[in-house]
Design an enzyme around this catalytic site. Sequence first.
Site: not given
Length: 100
Positions: A2-4, A6-8, A75, A79-80
């Site tokens: 995944d790209e990030v 965050d909260t999972r 935040w 690019p995608w």
Amino acid sequence: MDEVDDTRKTLGYALTELQKDVEEELLKHPESEREALRAATKFAIFVVHNKKKPKLAELPEGMPYYAGEEVEDVWLDYPWEAMDIAEHDRLAADNRKSVA
């Protein structure tokens, strides 16, 4: 992948669904083979960015986890996901100049 992270929440859900898929596939094999196949099935997690913050889900102990970069809870624009890639590139270049 995944790209990030965050909260999972999404990552935890995806992992749970993949584990269910594996169990469903194992039912197609003779019972005598299932445990060996289960043991041979390995998962790992890779994220481009891991946000350093509390997560809503835990990963199974021992699961390999790779993050390209540890980042604060900010935040992130990828690019995608840009509606206008030329504008995205211009803003990224401006940001690099201001940080340098």
